[in-house]
Motif scaffolding. Structure first.
Motif, PDB file in Angstrom:
ATOM      1  N   HIS A 236     -37.009  27.562 -13.354  1.00  0.00           N
ATOM      2  CA  HIS A 236     -35.567  27.541 -13.140  1.00  0.00           C
ATOM      3  C   HIS A 236     -35.214  26.681 -11.938  1.00  0.00           C
ATOM      4  N   TRP A 237     -35.946  26.829 -10.840  1.00  0.00           N
ATOM      5  CA  TRP A 237     -35.664  26.033  -9.646  1.00  0.00           C
ATOM      6  C   TRP A 237     -35.876  24.548  -9.921  1.00  0.00           C
ATOM      7  N   ASP A 238     -36.848  24.254 -10.766  1.00  0.00           N
ATOM      8  CA  ASP A 238     -37.071  22.862 -11.163  1.00  0.00           C
ATOM      9  C   ASP A 238     -35.870  22.349 -11.969  1.00  0.00           C
ATOM     10  N   GLU A 239     -35.418  23.153 -12.915  1.00  0.00           N
ATOM     11  CA  GLU A 239     -34.327  22.733 -13.798  1.00  0.00           C
ATOM     12  C   GLU A 239     -33.028  22.491 -13.041  1.00  0.00           C
ATOM     13  N   ILE A 240     -32.767  23.271 -11.998  1.00  0.00           N
ATOM     14  CA  ILE A 240     -31.514  23.113 -11.251  1.00  0.00           C
ATOM     15  C   ILE A 240     -31.677  22.157 -10.073  1.00  0.00           C
ATOM     16  N   GLY A 241     -32.877  21.578  -9.924  1.00  0.00           N
ATOM     17  CA  GLY A 241     -33.096  20.601  -8.873  1.00  0.00           C
ATOM     18  C   GLY A 241     -33.295  21.181  -7.496  1.00  0.00           C
ATOM     19  N   LEU A 242     -33.564  22.486  -7.414  1.00  0.00           N
ATOM     20  CA  LEU A 242     -33.773  23.102  -6.102  1.00  0.00           C
ATOM     21  C   LEU A 242     -35.181  22.832  -5.578  1.00  0.00           C
ATOM     22  N   ALA A 243     -36.165  22.889  -6.442  1.00  0.00           N
ATOM     23  CA  ALA A 243     -37.554  22.669  -6.032  1.00  0.00           C
ATOM     24  C   ALA A 243     -38.307  22.039  -7.195  1.00  0.00           C
ATOM     25  N   ARG A 244     -38.282  20.725  -7.241  1.00  0.00           N
ATOM     26  CA  ARG A 244     -38.962  20.015  -8.328  1.00  0.00           C
ATOM     27  C   ARG A 244     -40.367  19.612  -7.893  1.00  0.00           C
ATOM     28  N   PRO A 245     -41.350  19.784  -8.762  1.00  0.00           N
ATOM     29  CA  PRO A 245     -42.707  19.331  -8.420  1.00  0.00           C
ATOM     30  C   PRO A 245     -42.738  17.808  -8.327  1.00  0.00           C
ATOM     31  N   SER A 246     -43.491  17.314  -7.379  1.00  0.00           N
ATOM     32  CA  SER A 246     -43.507  15.863  -7.149  1.00  0.00           C
ATOM     33  C   SER A 246     -44.401  15.112  -8.122  1.00  0.00           C
ATOM     34  N   MET A 247     -45.239  15.831  -8.853  1.00  0.00           N
ATOM     35  CA  MET A 247     -46.206  15.139  -9.711  1.00  0.00           C
ATOM     36  C   MET A 247     -46.283  15.817 -11.071  1.00  0.00           C
ATOM     37  N   ARG A 248     -46.885  15.107 -12.001  1.00  0.00           N
ATOM     38  CA  ARG A 248     -47.140  15.624 -13.352  1.00  0.00           C
ATOM     39  C   ARG A 248     -48.539  15.192 -13.772  1.00  0.00           C
ATOM     40  N   THR A 249     -49.138  15.984 -14.613  1.00  0.00           N
ATOM     41  CA  THR A 249     -50.395  15.571 -15.228  1.00  0.00           C
ATOM     42  C   THR A 249     -50.085  14.562 -16.329  1.00  0.00           C
ATOM     43  N   PRO A 250     -51.108  13.849 -16.798  1.00  0.00           N
ATOM     44  CA  PRO A 250     -50.870  12.946 -17.925  1.00  0.00           C
ATOM     45  C   PRO A 250     -50.261  13.655 -19.133  1.00  0.00           C
ATOM     46  N   ALA A 251     -50.535  14.954 -19.248  1.00  0.00           N
ATOM     47  CA  ALA A 251     -49.979  15.709 -20.375  1.00  0.00           C
ATOM     48  C   ALA A 251     -48.569  16.216 -20.086  1.00  0.00           C
ATOM     49  N   GLY A 252     -48.064  15.959 -18.886  1.00  0.00           N
ATOM     50  CA  GLY A 252     -46.698  16.344 -18.564  1.00  0.00           C
ATOM     51  C   GLY A 252     -46.556  17.681 -17.857  1.00  0.00           C
ATOM     52  N   TYR A 253     -47.662  18.313 -17.466  1.00  0.00           N
ATOM     53  CA  TYR A 253     -47.570  19.605 -16.779  1.00  0.00           C
ATOM     54  C   TYR A 253     -47.208  19.415 -15.314  1.00  0.00           C
ATOM     55  N   ARG A 254     -46.454  20.344 -14.777  1.00  0.00           N
ATOM     56  CA  ARG A 254     -45.994  20.277 -13.400  1.00  0.00           C
ATOM     57  C   ARG A 254     -47.171  20.410 -12.430  1.00  0.00           C
ATOM     58  N   LEU A 255     -47.120  19.632 -11.330  1.00  0.00           N
ATOM     59  CA  LEU A 255     -48.079  19.750 -10.239  1.00  0.00           C
ATOM     60  C   LEU A 255     -47.315  19.743  -8.920  1.00  0.00           C
ATOM     61  N   TYR A 256     -47.647  20.708  -8.062  1.00  0.00           N
ATOM     62  CA  TYR A 256     -46.940  20.858  -6.790  1.00  0.00           C
ATOM     63  C   TYR A 256     -47.823  20.387  -5.646  1.00  0.00           C
ATOM     64  N   THR A 257     -47.294  19.484  -4.825  1.00  0.00           N
ATOM     65  CA  THR A 257     -48.027  18.960  -3.679  1.00  0.00           C
ATOM     66  C   THR A 257     -47.847  19.895  -2.480  1.00  0.00           C
ATOM     67  N   ALA A 258     -48.538  19.537  -1.371  1.00  0.00           N
ATOM     68  CA  ALA A 258     -48.405  20.333  -0.149  1.00  0.00           C
ATOM     69  C   ALA A 258     -46.957  20.335   0.334  1.00  0.00           C
ATOM     70  N   GLY A 259     -46.277  19.214   0.226  1.00  0.00           N
ATOM     71  CA  GLY A 259     -44.871  19.164   0.610  1.00  0.00           C
ATOM     72  C   GLY A 259     -44.001  20.036  -0.275  1.00  0.00           C
ATOM     73  N   ASP A 260     -44.308  20.059  -1.573  1.00  0.00           N
ATOM     74  CA  ASP A 260     -43.563  20.922  -2.498  1.00  0.00           C
ATOM     75  C   ASP A 260     -43.747  22.394  -2.124  1.00  0.00           C
ATOM     76  N   LEU A 261     -44.994  22.726  -1.776  1.00  0.00           N
ATOM     77  CA  LEU A 261     -45.288  24.121  -1.429  1.00  0.00           C
ATOM     78  C   LEU A 261     -44.546  24.535  -0.162  1.00  0.00           C
ATOM     79  N   ASP A 262     -44.430  23.620   0.782  1.00  0.00           N
ATOM     80  CA  ASP A 262     -43.692  23.931   2.008  1.00  0.00           C
ATOM     81  C   ASP A 262     -42.237  24.234   1.683  1.00  0.00           C
ATOM     82  N   ARG A 263     -41.626  23.425   0.819  1.00  0.00           N
ATOM     83  CA  ARG A 263     -40.231  23.672   0.432  1.00  0.00           C
ATOM     84  C   ARG A 263     -40.111  24.997  -0.322  1.00  0.00           C
ATOM     85  N   LEU A 264     -41.053  25.239  -1.223  1.00  0.00           N
ATOM     86  CA  LEU A 264     -41.020  26.490  -1.974  1.00  0.00           C
ATOM     87  C   LEU A 264     -41.161  27.698  -1.050  1.00  0.00           C
ATOM     88  N   HIS A 265     -42.033  27.580  -0.067  1.00  0.00           N
ATOM     89  CA  HIS A 265     -42.215  28.689   0.871  1.00  0.00           C
ATOM     90  C   HIS A 265     -40.911  28.987   1.597  1.00  0.00           C
TER      91      HIS A 265
END
Length: 267
Positions: free
Chosen positions: A28-57
């Motif tokens: 939900h946070w990704d969909e509303i643009g509050l906390a989007r993961p910065s990366m994706r796998t080649p298959a399109g799965y979300r990946l969260y970086t250290a910076g993403d985790l800091d924002r999520l925290h």
């Protein structure tokens, strides 16, 4: 957002477990643009970086403090936002909630104690309110006898909110009723008369300080006042024969309301 392998970031399931939030919330946070993961796998799965985790925290912390998602977004993204000011407001609200919870906790403690003890007054306070003849062990004996009844629970709920002044008002009302009953018996008031019926009604109203009393229950109580040695001694100590006279006026009032005193039950 760039593509990456799983090794370059954490997938949503691991982030969910690490932060203690649901995968649904992360989506939900990704969909509303509050906390989007910065990366994706080649298959399109979300990946969260250290910076993403800091924002999520920070989002998790602000959410636990009670900030709404729009307010969190403003705090995180608006460079001009007064973050300390927003947090001070939230801290004040948290402190208010803590005070309310403390009050609730104190009320619950009194309720528990009232269910266990019945009367939340010291022996000295009981003697001052109910007189030196009062037995401070009476409430404990009453709990042993009636502690598993709905009426005891109702009595405990009333008792939990009363202090010496409130109990003094109850004691004064009971004493005034006892005097009125004795005076009526002395005056020859007959069972079934309007005056006797008014006293029966008054008894139910006064007794409601302990728990609601139906007419059938009142009949049962009248029987107990006459048959139980302790209750009979109390009423006959006011006037000889008062316990029996009281039962008679209660029975007469019950009959006038279609209740057979001989078959009345506690309900």
């Amino acid at each position: 957002m760039s593509d990456a392998t799983d090794a370059d970031g954490l997938p949503v399931g691991q982030v969910s477990a690490r932060l203690g939030v649901t995968v649904r919330a992360l989506h939900h946070w990704d969909e509303i643009g509050l906390a989007r993961p910065s990366m994706r796998t080649p298959a399109g799965y979300r990946l969260y970086t250290a910076g993403d985790l800091d924002r999520l925290h920070r989002i998790v912390v602000y959410r636990e403090l009670g900030l709404g998602l729009d307010r969190i977004r403003a705090v995180l993204d608006d460079a001009s936002a007064d973050v300390p000011g927003a947090l001070r407001v939230q801290r004040a609200q948290v402190e208010e909630r803590i005070d309310r919870l403390r009050q609730l906790g104190a009320g619950l403690a009194r309720m528990i104690e009232a269910h266990e003890r019945g009367l939340l007054l010291s022996a000295e306070e009981q003697a001052a309110v109910f007189g030196p003849q009062w037995d401070p062990e009476g409430p404990a004996l009453a709990r042993q006898r009636w502690g598993d009844t709905e009426q005891w629970r109702q009595y405990a709920e009333r008792s939990a909110s009363r202090g010496p002044e409130e109990w003094q008002a109850v004691a004064d009302a009971v004493a005034a009723l006892d005097r009125a009953l004795a005076d009526a018996m002395d005056a020859g008031v007959t069972p079934g008369s309007p005056e006797a019926n008014r006293l029966v009604e008054r008894h139910r109203e006064v007794f409601a300080s302990y728990f609601p009393l139906t007419r059938q229950m009142q009949v049962c109580l009248g029987r107990m006042y006459e048959a139980d040695p302790a209750f009979a001694a109390h009423y006959d100590g006011i006037r000889t024969g008062l316990a029996t006279w009281f039962r008679h006026i209660v029975d007469a009032d019950a009959r006038a309301h279609g209740i057979d005193p001989d078959t009345a039950v506690w309900q």
